[in-house]
Scaffold this motif. Structure first.
Motif, PDB file in Angstrom:
ATOM      1  N   ILE B  26       3.090   8.155  -1.016  1.00 38.44           N
ATOM      2  CA  ILE B  26       2.919   9.439  -1.668  1.00 38.44           C
ATOM      3  C   ILE B  26       1.605  10.055  -1.174  1.00 38.44           C
ATOM      4  O   ILE B  26       0.586   9.345  -1.074  1.00 38.44           O
ATOM      5  N   SER B  27       1.644  11.333  -0.875  1.00 37.74           N
ATOM      6  CA  SER B  27       0.463  12.015  -0.355  1.00 37.74           C
ATOM      7  C   SER B  27      -0.720  11.850  -1.311  1.00 37.74           C
ATOM      8  O   SER B  27      -0.596  12.037  -2.520  1.00 37.74           O
ATOM      9  N   GLY B  28      -1.859  11.475  -0.746  1.00 38.66           N
ATOM     10  CA  GLY B  28      -3.061  11.310  -1.556  1.00 38.66           C
ATOM     11  C   GLY B  28      -3.260   9.915  -2.102  1.00 38.66           C
ATOM     12  O   GLY B  28      -4.285   9.627  -2.714  1.00 38.66           O
ATOM     13  N   HIS B  29      -2.286   9.042  -1.895  1.00 42.29           N
ATOM     14  CA  HIS B  29      -2.412   7.662  -2.367  1.00 42.29           C
ATOM     15  C   HIS B  29      -3.148   6.833  -1.321  1.00 42.29           C
ATOM     16  O   HIS B  29      -2.637   6.558  -0.245  1.00 42.29           O
ATOM     17  N   ASP B  30      -4.350   6.401  -1.690  1.00 42.73           N
ATOM     18  CA  ASP B  30      -5.146   5.619  -0.746  1.00 42.73           C
ATOM     19  C   ASP B  30      -4.673   4.170  -0.645  1.00 42.73           C
ATOM     20  O   ASP B  30      -4.887   3.506   0.347  1.00 42.73           O
ATOM     21  N   ASN B  31      -4.081   3.685  -1.730  1.00 41.78           N
ATOM     22  CA  ASN B  31      -3.678   2.282  -1.775  1.00 41.78           C
ATOM     23  C   ASN B  31      -2.217   2.133  -1.374  1.00 41.78           C
ATOM     24  O   ASN B  31      -1.338   2.808  -1.922  1.00 41.78           O
ATOM     25  N   LEU B  32      -1.982   1.264  -0.413  1.00 40.23           N
ATOM     26  CA  LEU B  32      -0.626   1.020   0.077  1.00 40.23           C
ATOM     27  C   LEU B  32      -0.410  -0.479   0.133  1.00 40.23           C
ATOM     28  O   LEU B  32      -1.259  -1.225   0.634  1.00 40.23           O
ATOM     29  N   TYR B  33       0.709  -0.916  -0.420  1.00 40.75           N
ATOM     30  CA  TYR B  33       1.045  -2.336  -0.506  1.00 40.75           C
ATOM     31  C   TYR B  33       2.381  -2.598   0.180  1.00 40.75           C
ATOM     32  O   TYR B  33       3.288  -1.778   0.118  1.00 40.75           O
ATOM     33  N   TRP B  34       2.476  -3.755   0.798  1.00 42.22           N
ATOM     34  CA  TRP B  34       3.760  -4.255   1.285  1.00 42.22           C
ATOM     35  C   TRP B  34       4.128  -5.501   0.479  1.00 42.22           C
ATOM     36  O   TRP B  34       3.291  -6.391   0.256  1.00 42.22           O
ATOM     37  N   TYR B  35       5.391  -5.541   0.065  1.00 46.55           N
ATOM     38  CA  TYR B  35       5.950  -6.689  -0.636  1.00 46.55           C
ATOM     39  C   TYR B  35       7.278  -7.057   0.025  1.00 46.55           C
ATOM     40  O   TYR B  35       7.885  -6.254   0.728  1.00 46.55           O
ATOM     41  N   ARG B  36       7.740  -8.274  -0.235  1.00 41.79           N
ATOM     42  CA  ARG B  36       9.024  -8.720   0.308  1.00 41.79           C
ATOM     43  C   ARG B  36       9.772  -9.517  -0.755  1.00 41.79           C
ATOM     44  O   ARG B  36       9.160 -10.315  -1.485  1.00 41.79           O
ATOM     45  N   HIS B  48      -2.272  -5.433   1.420  1.00 42.35           N
ATOM     46  CA  HIS B  48      -2.766  -4.244   0.735  1.00 42.35           C
ATOM     47  C   HIS B  48      -3.740  -3.496   1.640  1.00 42.35           C
ATOM     48  O   HIS B  48      -4.680  -4.084   2.183  1.00 42.35           O
ATOM     49  N   PHE B  49      -3.472  -2.200   1.798  1.00 47.11           N
ATOM     50  CA  PHE B  49      -4.387  -1.317   2.506  1.00 47.11           C
ATOM     51  C   PHE B  49      -5.109  -0.418   1.512  1.00 47.11           C
ATOM     52  O   PHE B  49      -4.516   0.064   0.544  1.00 47.11           O
ATOM     53  N   VAL B  50      -6.377  -0.159   1.778  1.00 48.76           N
ATOM     54  CA  VAL B  50      -7.062   0.953   1.144  1.00 48.76           C
ATOM     55  C   VAL B  50      -7.418   1.901   2.285  1.00 48.76           C
ATOM     56  O   VAL B  50      -8.211   1.543   3.171  1.00 48.76           O
ATOM     57  N   LYS B  51      -6.811   3.045   2.258  1.00 47.88           N
ATOM     58  CA  LYS B  51      -6.864   3.974   3.400  1.00 47.88           C
ATOM     59  C   LYS B  51      -6.418   3.192   4.634  1.00 47.88           C
ATOM     60  O   LYS B  51      -5.353   2.602   4.639  1.00 47.88           O
ATOM     61  N   GLU B  52      -7.206   3.147   5.684  1.00 52.65           N
ATOM     62  CA  GLU B  52      -6.742   2.460   6.891  1.00 52.65           C
ATOM     63  C   GLU B  52      -7.194   1.003   6.961  1.00 52.65           C
ATOM     64  O   GLU B  52      -6.847   0.300   7.906  1.00 52.65           O
ATOM     65  N   GLY B  71      -5.103   5.977  10.585  1.00 47.15           N
ATOM     66  CA  GLY B  71      -5.403   7.264   9.969  1.00 47.15           C
ATOM     67  C   GLY B  71      -5.255   7.267   8.457  1.00 47.15           C
ATOM     68  O   GLY B  71      -5.443   8.311   7.820  1.00 47.15           O
ATOM     69  N   GLY B  72      -4.924   6.130   7.912  1.00 50.45           N
ATOM     70  CA  GLY B  72      -4.818   6.043   6.458  1.00 50.45           C
ATOM     71  C   GLY B  72      -3.649   6.769   5.846  1.00 50.45           C
ATOM     72  O   GLY B  72      -3.630   7.019   4.634  1.00 50.45           O
ATOM     73  N   THR B  73      -2.650   7.113   6.669  1.00 53.24           N
ATOM     74  CA  THR B  73      -1.477   7.796   6.118  1.00 53.24           C
ATOM     75  C   THR B  73      -0.306   6.823   6.051  1.00 53.24           C
ATOM     76  O   THR B  73      -0.289   5.954   5.192  1.00 53.24           O
ATOM     77  N   TYR B  74       0.637   6.941   6.994  1.00 51.37           N
ATOM     78  CA  TYR B  74       1.797   6.047   6.950  1.00 51.37           C
ATOM     79  C   TYR B  74       1.403   4.667   7.455  1.00 51.37           C
ATOM     80  O   TYR B  74       0.348   4.481   8.077  1.00 51.37           O
TER      81      TYR B  74
END
Lengths: 114, 117
Positions: B26-36, B48-52, B71-74
């Motif tokens: 989601i745009s503006g979400h700095d935190n990105l997680y991968w789960y399986r 877990h990513f915070v930005k890049e 770039g801290g996006t996708y």
């Protein structure tokens, strides 16, 4: 220590009945306990969450009961409806952990029969 | 507001091949997680990513898995070479701040079903 054990694996409930799903944990440092609901083809979605300073939290037909001494928590779905049929996951984490990593249970497939 | 988008929704590959999964948070979400989630088991944290920046990659199974978030996006998750035990549903999730913060929500994508034959 990092596990969350969830039961039952599957559950069939009649419409209008109460669905109960249980989870147990070992790590007493956990202090955030969310429940996620997942419909087929979709990702899990946060349903309700509790922190250990309260023993119960209710949102609509969904209630979390928390027993700190027993290291157990459960989800109660009152007046279960066919639309509640989904997979439910309990989880645990450290609320003040910098990362927000969740440790999930194995999931419970709930089927509510009309 | 657009949700978390994952691509592809399904991928069938042979053992030894390479697969790259993509996640648009989601745009503006700095935190990105991968789960399986492997069939019938728990949803397991991968990283877990915070930005890049990689904040926590303690759940990555081995060095055949490589995650990036330029770039801290996708973000992309590459599996090379894929093994049979890599089969499962890979979920991406995002949040504005850490997922366990008070009143914060973690939003999941619909997942990528990976089948390694």
């Amino acid at each position: 220590q990092q596990q969350v054990k969830q039961s039952p694996q599957s559950l069939i409930v009649q419409k209008g009945g109460i669905s109960i799903i249980n989870c147990a944990y070992e790590n007493t440092a956990f202090d955030y306990f969310p429940w996620y609901q997942q419909f087929p083809g979709k990702g899990p979605a946060l349903l309700i969450a509790i922190r250990p300073d309260v023993s119960e939290k209710k949102e609509g037909r969904f209630t979390i009961s928390f027993n700190k001494s027993a290291k157990q928590f459960s989800l109660h779905i009152m007046d279960s409806q066919p639309g509640d049929s989904a997979t439910y996951f309990c989880a645990a984490s450290f609320a003040h952990n910098q990362g927000g990593k969740l440790i999930f249970g194995q999931g419970t497939e709930l089927s509510v029969k009309p | 507001e657009a949700g978390v988008t994952q691509f592809p929704s399904h991928s069938v590959i042979e053992k030894g091949q390479t697969v790259t999964l993509r996640c648009d948070p989601i745009s503006g979400h700095d935190n990105l997680y991968w789960y399986r989630r492997v069939m019938g088991k728990e949803i397991k944290f991968l990283l877990h990513f915070v930005k890049e920046s990689k904040q926590d990659e303690s759940g990555m199974p081995n060095n055949r898995f490589l995650a990036e978030r330029t770039g801290g996006t996708y973000s992309t998750l590459k599996v090379q070479p894929a093994e049979l035990e890599d089969s499962g549903v890979y979920f991406c999730a995002s949040s504005r701040i850490r997922a366990t913060a008070t009143n914060e929500k973690l939003f999941f994508g619909s997942g990528t079903q990976l089948s390694v034959l």
